[in-house]
Design a protein around this motif. Structure first.
Motif, PDB file in Angstrom:
ATOM      1  N   ILE A   1       0.797  -0.994  -0.099  1.00  0.00           N
ATOM      2  CA  ILE A   1       0.117  -0.202   0.131  1.00  0.00           C
ATOM      3  C   ILE A   1       0.903   1.272  -0.050  1.00  0.00           C
ATOM      4  O   ILE A   1       0.736   2.148  -0.713  1.00  0.00           O
ATOM      5  N   GLN A   2       1.942   1.230   0.774  1.00  0.00           N
ATOM      6  CA  GLN A   2       2.891   2.334   0.801  1.00  0.00           C
ATOM      7  C   GLN A   2       3.343   2.818  -0.719  1.00  0.00           C
ATOM      8  O   GLN A   2       3.348   3.780  -1.060  1.00  0.00           O
ATOM      9  N   GLU A   3       3.727   1.725  -1.360  1.00  0.00           N
ATOM     10  CA  GLU A   3       4.081   1.887  -2.812  1.00  0.00           C
ATOM     11  C   GLU A   3       3.038   2.465  -3.519  1.00  0.00           C
ATOM     12  O   GLU A   3       3.215   3.390  -4.244  1.00  0.00           O
ATOM     13  N   ALA A   4       1.829   2.052  -3.361  1.00  0.00           N
ATOM     14  CA  ALA A   4       0.657   2.333  -4.503  1.00  0.00           C
ATOM     15  C   ALA A   4       0.398   3.832  -4.004  1.00  0.00           C
ATOM     16  O   ALA A   4       0.170   4.460  -4.855  1.00  0.00           O
ATOM     17  N   LEU A   5       0.470   4.106  -2.854  1.00  0.00           N
ATOM     18  CA  LEU A   5       0.067   5.702  -2.521  1.00  0.00           C
ATOM     19  C   LEU A   5       1.244   6.506  -2.926  1.00  0.00           C
ATOM     20  O   LEU A   5       1.120   7.464  -3.318  1.00  0.00           O
ATOM     21  N   LEU A   6       2.565   6.112  -2.682  1.00  0.00           N
ATOM     22  CA  LEU A   6       3.825   6.964  -2.999  1.00  0.00           C
ATOM     23  C   LEU A   6       3.701   7.203  -4.705  1.00  0.00           C
ATOM     24  O   LEU A   6       4.024   8.273  -5.043  1.00  0.00           O
ATOM     25  N   GLU A   7       3.291   6.148  -5.324  1.00  0.00           N
ATOM     26  CA  GLU A   7       3.378   6.084  -6.651  1.00  0.00           C
ATOM     27  C   GLU A   7       2.519   7.307  -7.294  1.00  0.00           C
ATOM     28  O   GLU A   7       2.594   7.744  -8.404  1.00  0.00           O
ATOM     29  N   GLU A   8       1.407   7.711  -6.439  1.00  0.00           N
ATOM     30  CA  GLU A   8       0.389   8.535  -6.820  1.00  0.00           C
ATOM     31  C   GLU A   8       1.050  10.066  -6.691  1.00  0.00           C
ATOM     32  O   GLU A   8       0.450  11.052  -7.227  1.00  0.00           O
ATOM     33  N   LEU A   9       2.128  10.225  -6.029  1.00  0.00           N
ATOM     34  CA  LEU A   9       2.612  11.675  -5.845  1.00  0.00           C
ATOM     35  C   LEU A   9       3.624  12.146  -6.827  1.00  0.00           C
ATOM     36  O   LEU A   9       4.381  11.446  -7.418  1.00  0.00           O
ATOM     37  N   GLU A  10       3.671  13.510  -6.779  1.00  0.00           N
ATOM     38  CA  GLU A  10       4.643  14.043  -7.518  1.00  0.00           C
ATOM     39  C   GLU A  10       6.051  14.070  -6.614  1.00  0.00           C
ATOM     40  O   GLU A  10       5.874  13.900  -5.314  1.00  0.00           O
ATOM     41  N   ALA A  11       7.128  14.019  -7.228  1.00  0.00           N
ATOM     42  CA  ALA A  11       8.326  13.692  -6.606  1.00  0.00           C
ATOM     43  C   ALA A  11       8.615  14.638  -5.495  1.00  0.00           C
ATOM     44  O   ALA A  11       8.776  14.379  -4.396  1.00  0.00           O
ATOM     45  N   LYS A  12       8.257  16.038  -5.708  1.00  0.00           N
ATOM     46  CA  LYS A  12       8.422  16.930  -4.552  1.00  0.00           C
ATOM     47  C   LYS A  12       7.605  16.841  -3.326  1.00  0.00           C
ATOM     48  O   LYS A  12       8.082  17.057  -2.433  1.00  0.00           O
ATOM     49  N   ASP A  13       6.332  16.181  -3.640  1.00  0.00           N
ATOM     50  CA  ASP A  13       5.512  15.997  -2.446  1.00  0.00           C
ATOM     51  C   ASP A  13       5.994  14.888  -1.901  1.00  0.00           C
ATOM     52  O   ASP A  13       5.875  14.761  -0.581  1.00  0.00           O
ATOM     53  N   ALA A  14       6.408  13.699  -2.427  1.00  0.00           N
ATOM     54  CA  ALA A  14       7.002  12.444  -1.801  1.00  0.00           C
ATOM     55  C   ALA A  14       8.073  12.979  -0.871  1.00  0.00           C
ATOM     56  O   ALA A  14       8.220  12.551   0.233  1.00  0.00           O
ATOM     57  N   VAL A  15       9.075  14.047  -1.199  1.00  0.00           N
ATOM     58  CA  VAL A  15      10.070  14.383  -0.595  1.00  0.00           C
ATOM     59  C   VAL A  15       9.540  15.347   0.933  1.00  0.00           C
ATOM     60  O   VAL A  15       9.985  15.044   1.808  1.00  0.00           O
ATOM     61  N   ARG A  16       8.631  15.844   0.434  1.00  0.00           N
ATOM     62  CA  ARG A  16       7.955  16.799   1.718  1.00  0.00           C
ATOM     63  C   ARG A  16       7.511  15.654   2.849  1.00  0.00           C
ATOM     64  O   ARG A  16       7.758  16.018   3.938  1.00  0.00           O
ATOM     65  N   ILE A  17       6.966  14.538   2.305  1.00  0.00           N
ATOM     66  CA  ILE A  17       6.364  13.561   3.262  1.00  0.00           C
ATOM     67  C   ILE A  17       7.650  12.953   3.960  1.00  0.00           C
ATOM     68  O   ILE A  17       7.439  12.481   5.064  1.00  0.00           O
ATOM     69  N   LEU A  18       8.465  12.506   3.052  1.00  0.00           N
ATOM     70  CA  LEU A  18       9.706  11.674   3.903  1.00  0.00           C
ATOM     71  C   LEU A  18      10.383  12.761   4.857  1.00  0.00           C
ATOM     72  O   LEU A  18      10.812  12.151   5.660  1.00  0.00           O
ATOM     73  N   GLU A  19      10.309  14.019   4.683  1.00  0.00           N
ATOM     74  CA  GLU A  19      10.920  14.803   5.444  1.00  0.00           C
ATOM     75  C   GLU A  19       9.963  14.835   6.914  1.00  0.00           C
ATOM     76  O   GLU A  19      10.588  15.292   7.830  1.00  0.00           O
ATOM     77  N   GLN A  20       8.889  14.428   6.902  1.00  0.00           N
ATOM     78  CA  GLN A  20       7.771  14.576   7.894  1.00  0.00           C
ATOM     79  C   GLN A  20       8.050  13.324   8.864  1.00  0.00           C
ATOM     80  O   GLN A  20       8.085  13.336   9.977  1.00  0.00           O
ATOM     81  N   LEU A  21       8.528  12.385   8.136  1.00  0.00           N
ATOM     82  CA  LEU A  21       8.528  10.913   8.894  1.00  0.00           C
ATOM     83  C   LEU A  21      10.132  11.166   9.216  1.00  0.00           C
ATOM     84  O   LEU A  21      10.888  11.665   9.228  1.00  0.00           O
ATOM     85  N   PRO A  22      10.083  10.211  10.537  1.00  0.00           N
ATOM     86  CA  PRO A  22      11.187  10.120  11.400  1.00  0.00           C
ATOM     87  C   PRO A  22      12.141   9.513  10.559  1.00  0.00           C
ATOM     88  O   PRO A  22      11.758   8.596   9.479  1.00  0.00           O
ATOM     89  N   PRO A  23      13.620   9.874  10.489  1.00  0.00           N
ATOM     90  CA  PRO A  23      14.644   9.392   9.440  1.00  0.00           C
ATOM     91  C   PRO A  23      14.511   7.862   9.448  1.00  0.00           C
ATOM     92  O   PRO A  23      14.733   7.340   8.394  1.00  0.00           O
ATOM     93  N   ASP A  24      14.578   6.998  10.508  1.00  0.00           N
ATOM     94  CA  ASP A  24      14.531   5.593  10.269  1.00  0.00           C
ATOM     95  C   ASP A  24      13.389   5.065   9.520  1.00  0.00           C
ATOM     96  O   ASP A  24      13.712   4.138   8.673  1.00  0.00           O
ATOM     97  N   MET A  25      12.133   5.552   9.682  1.00  0.00           N
ATOM     98  CA  MET A  25      11.095   5.119   8.953  1.00  0.00           C
ATOM     99  C   MET A  25      11.183   5.582   7.434  1.00  0.00           C
ATOM    100  O   MET A  25      11.322   4.820   6.554  1.00  0.00           O
ATOM    101  N   GLY A  26      11.925   6.755   7.234  1.00  0.00           N
ATOM    102  CA  GLY A  26      11.811   7.388   5.786  1.00  0.00           C
ATOM    103  C   GLY A  26      13.068   6.344   5.254  1.00  0.00           C
ATOM    104  O   GLY A  26      12.728   6.160   3.700  1.00  0.00           O
TER     105      GLY A  26
END
Lengths: 421, 428
Positions: free
Chosen positions: B232-257
């Protein structure tokens, strides 16, 4: 720029990569198609072979085509919408249509489950195991397999079980048929215009394309999470499944025709056929045939109750799934357990009119198939639901012809079975 | 007074001159209020060549056994298709999936319970019970009569299963465009724990899932990604623009990212890291360089480090500043100029110490630590042996690299012990 990051993307390039993707999405089509060759299916093919020899072999070609056409639409809907067929019917045609289809499916599947357990009993009796031992054990096995296993593991077991259908191909060869005759009858249609032949013909069609398969296939495609990008591999899975079903059916008919029809032995069930093969084609042909029946019956007895409980709950909006606890999904577990326990117990009742129940099941199946097919066609052509994945014009012509033929056949079959009894 | 939507459907619609206009087809609602208010009645006429008319709600005098309008039937014009509405009950609610934010699950609506006050009509509850199903099938009266006859005290007669509208999150999604038709924010979803949100996502169809995900704010998106399985993670991330994905990754704790990035192809990881702010990108690429089965792959780089020269009071104010950013504030690590681990100190130690004391006098010297290449197993044993809830991770030079908390280890240990993820909202 969209991200393209799915795991299957960074598999090695080239032909091998295609194989790997296929392996990761295969399952639903092949499994559905094989459950189709259940106790009832094997019985029909055996009787067809024993009563009419090679005469019905040609029907398998159009039947395969129809099976693939119908199943492909379900798989496509599952991939595109991420929803089961019961869900889609409920959302687009309301609760009434869903309710009556589900009730009819429940009745038909309950009858089928009984047939599967009787198939288990009959086949193991050939090996000298009493049904009072085999039935409780297999019912318990089926229940635990599904409730205690994860879907992915169960799917692997089923894929292995699909391989055992090869026993029928072997018994087909052991029966030493006249291959030139077989080839001729496969490609040149022959037809008799009398009621018993027509009933047999429709029996073969009806046992191959059943309403519940569409629901099961679509749900399992959704469950597997197959993506639109992988759809063409999923389609291959459906096509291979369709061919596997009918190749097995082909060899069953061939085996029974080569031995039983030649010696004018008439049979009523698949177990009869297995027994009758013994003295004429040898112990191995008979035992392989019986083992195939056991495998098919147990396999279908594992899936049918689960699938039924699953899509009935889906249609009514109840929670379903073996990963939920009883408290979370009481309707699902009650229904599943009821189907297995009662379906198994009934077989143990001496003098239970199983043949009549089977006939009723076939009638109910025949009555809902037209509705299911029409709902499917109108869903798959709805742009709001399918977007760019609606049927193409050519495909629509093929599928409408298929569906109308199937509907005509089932209606004729219903009428003849009412007149006949 | 309450009324069920299913009972209003197909009721006759009469004009002011008592002439029949058509039948009730649907009702459209204004969603912005807490209990949405009906804004127009959609009337249909004819069965084969069905036409629709839109009647603003102020012209509806009353709706019960018949719907009575205040304008004459001639004033109503019919069209081939019905207009565009924000939200209608038949199309967007009845038989559709919605999220029940109170019980935190996806439910299917059997009927809608409406409240009629004077001439207004408002949505009060949705009905998800068996009675609702029976009513839709048209068997309510006969079945009630039968049950009353057999068992007058049967709970079936009284047991309604309603969910209050304030807990309902409708998901009216345009199926092809995949956009949410509603203008209301999915604000109630923010209150749901991420693991439950993950399960909700799994139960939805693919269009609803993506649309719902896109409509959420970054923080909630990040929380959902934490809670769902890999597929599901993949399916959701795939729908995003790269810059949005980056912003989400910045929100997550680094180990999760790092866990998410680890599964992506290398060139994509490079690209995403390139779009990130440098310090975050450095942390992530360092985490990515360790095997996921080692202490380095497990650790997070969000921890509190303190210079060895400060006082207890300064340490406490430093921790206060860091509170929002780190995973745990109960332990801080004292390092020298080269970031070499010198000691550890718990929040409790700091609170009982004198504020003017030097941190070096309070700290626990040479704390128990693990090496970046240590196995998950040895980390688990060490945490258990020394009764720790968090353990620092160092490299060859004794330089502090990160920390591992007990909850990270627990999910690993559970997956090894019971051969499954601690929470898999996955297949049945």
């Amino acid at each position: 720029m969209k991200l393209k990051l799915f795991r299957r993307q960074f598999l090695p390039k080239g032909a091998f990569r295609t194989v790997l993707i296929f392996l990761s999405v295969m399952g639903p089509g092949i499994i559905t198609a094989n459950i189709d060759n259940d106790a009832g299916g094997i019985t029909t093919y055996s009787v067809a072979g024993a009563s009419y020899g090679y005469m019905l072999l040609w029907t398998l070609i159009p039947v395969t085509l129809a099976l693939v056409v119908v199943q492909e639409m379900c798989a496509r809907m599952g991939v595109v919408t991420g929803k089961g067929l019961a869900d889609l019917i409920r959302e687009n045609y309301g609760v009434k249509a869903t309710f009556y289809i589900m009730i009819a499916l429940l009745v038909a599947d309950f009858g089928n489950t009984m047939a599967e357990f009787s198939g288990v009993a009959a086949s193991l009796e050939i090996f000298g195991i009493s049904k009072y031992i085999s039935i409780p054990l297999s019912a318990a096995f089926v229940w635990f397999l599904v409730v205690k296993g994860t879907y992915r593991r169960v799917e692997k077991i089923f894929l292995v079980a699909s391989m055992f259908y090869i026993t029928y191909i072997v018994s087909g060869f052991l029966a030493e048929p006249d291959w030139t005759e077989v080839a001729k009858m496969t490609f040149v249609p022959t037809f008799q215009l009398n009621a018993p032949f027509l009933v047999m013909f429709m029996g073969v069609v009806g046992t191959t394309i059943t309403p519940w398969m569409q629901f099961y296939l679509q749900s399992s495609v959704v469950e597997k999470g197959i993506r639109v990008e992988e759809y063409k591999h999923s389609r291959l899975d459906v096509i291979i499944g369709g061919f596997m079903t009918d190749i097995v059916a082909f060899f069953i008919i061939v085996a029974c025709a080569a031995v039983l029809y030649k010696h004018q032995i008439s049979v009523e069930t698949a177990a009869d056929a297995a027994l009758a093969l013994g003295p004429l084609a040898g112990k191995y042909a008979s035992e392989l045939f019986a083992f195939g029946l056991f495998n098919a019956s147990l396999f279908s007895a594992s899936i049918l109750p689960l699938a039924t409980a699953y899509y009935v709950c889906e249609g009514f909006g109840w929670e379903a799934g073996v990963n939920k606890k009883f408290r979370e999904a009481p309707q699902f577990y009650s229904l599943f357990t009821f189907l297995i326990v009662v379906g198994a117990l009934v077989v143990l009742i001496p003098g239970f009119p199983l043949i009549r129940v089977m006939l009723l099941t076939q009638v109910v199946n025949g009555m809902i198939l037209p509705f299911v097919l029409i709902f499917m066609l109108s869903l798959v052509n709805n742009k709001e639901i399918m977007g760019d994945f609606v049927n193409s014009r050519t495909f629509n012509i093929i599928s409408w012809v298929t569906v109308v033929t199937l509907i005509l056949l089932t209606v004729t079959m219903l009428i003849t079975s009412f007149l006949g009894h | 007074m309450f009324v069920f939507f299913s009972l209003l459907l197909n009721k006759r619609v009469l004009g002011a001159n008592n002439r029949k206009v058509g039948v009730v087809y649907d009702i459209s609602f204004q969603l912005s209020e807490q209990f949405p208010r009906a804004i127009s009645l959609i009337v249909s006429n004819g069965s084969l060549n069905r036409k629709y008319a839109d009647v603003p709600w102020e012209y509806v005098e009353g709706i019960n056994e018949v719907a009575k309008l205040t304008i004459p039937s001639e004033k109503i014009s019919f069209n081939q298709s019905h207009g565009t509405y924000e939200f209608t009950l038949r199309r967007d609610l009845l038989d559709q999936q919605v999220v029940d934010t109170f019980n935190r699950k996806v439910i299917r609506v059997n009927d809608v319970h409406l409240l009629r006050v004077d001439r207004e009509l408002r949505v009060a509850h949705v009905d998800i019970g068996v009675r609702g199903l029976v009513r839709r099938l048209g068997w309510e009266k006969p079945l009630d009569a039968a049950v009353r006859l057999l068992s007058p005290s049967s709970p079936y007669l009284k047991k309604e299963h309603f969910i209050g509208w304030k807990y309902i999150q409708p998901l009216a999604v345009h199926p092809v465009k995949g956009t949410v038709r509603l203008s209301v924010a999915y604000k109630d979803l923010a209150q749901i724990p991420s693991a439950d949100l993950g399960e909700i996502m799994v139960d939805l169809g693919s269009a609803e899932r993506v649309a719902l995900f896109k409509s959420l704010d970054l923080k909630t998106q990040a929380r959902i990604l934490e809670g769902v399985s890999l597929d599901i993670q993949e399916a959701l991330l795939e729908e995003l623009e790269a810059k949005d994905a980056v912003r989400i990754l910045e929100q997550l704790p680094p180990d999760m990212g790092a866990d998410i990035l680890e599964k992506m192809p290398v060139h994509l990881v490079q690209q995403l890291l390139g779009l990130m702010e440098t310090t975050r990108a450095k942390k992530l690429s360092m985490l990515l360089s360790y095997s996921s089965e080692s202490a380095g792959g497990l650790m997070t780089t969000e921890y509190i480090s303190l210079p060895h020269t400060i006082t207890v009071a300064e340490a406490i104010s430093h921790i206060k500043e860091m509170t929002l950013k780190t995973e745990t504030i109960y332990y801080a690590y004292i390092v020298d100029e080269n970031h070499k681990l010198l000691g550890s100190v718990s929040l409790k130690d700091l609170l009982v110490a004198q504020p003017e004391q030097a941190i070096a006098d309070v700290m626990f010297r040479k704390p128990i630590s693990v090496h970046v290449n240590d196995t998950v197993r040895s980390v688990a044993f060490k945490l258990d042996k020394y009764n720790m809830v968090v353990i620092p991770v160092i490299n060859e030079g004794g330089i502090l690299q990160g920390i591992i908390t007990i909850d990270d280890i627990l999910s690993k240990v559970i997956s090894i012990a019971w051969k499954r993820r601690a929470r898999t909202p996955a297949a049945s």
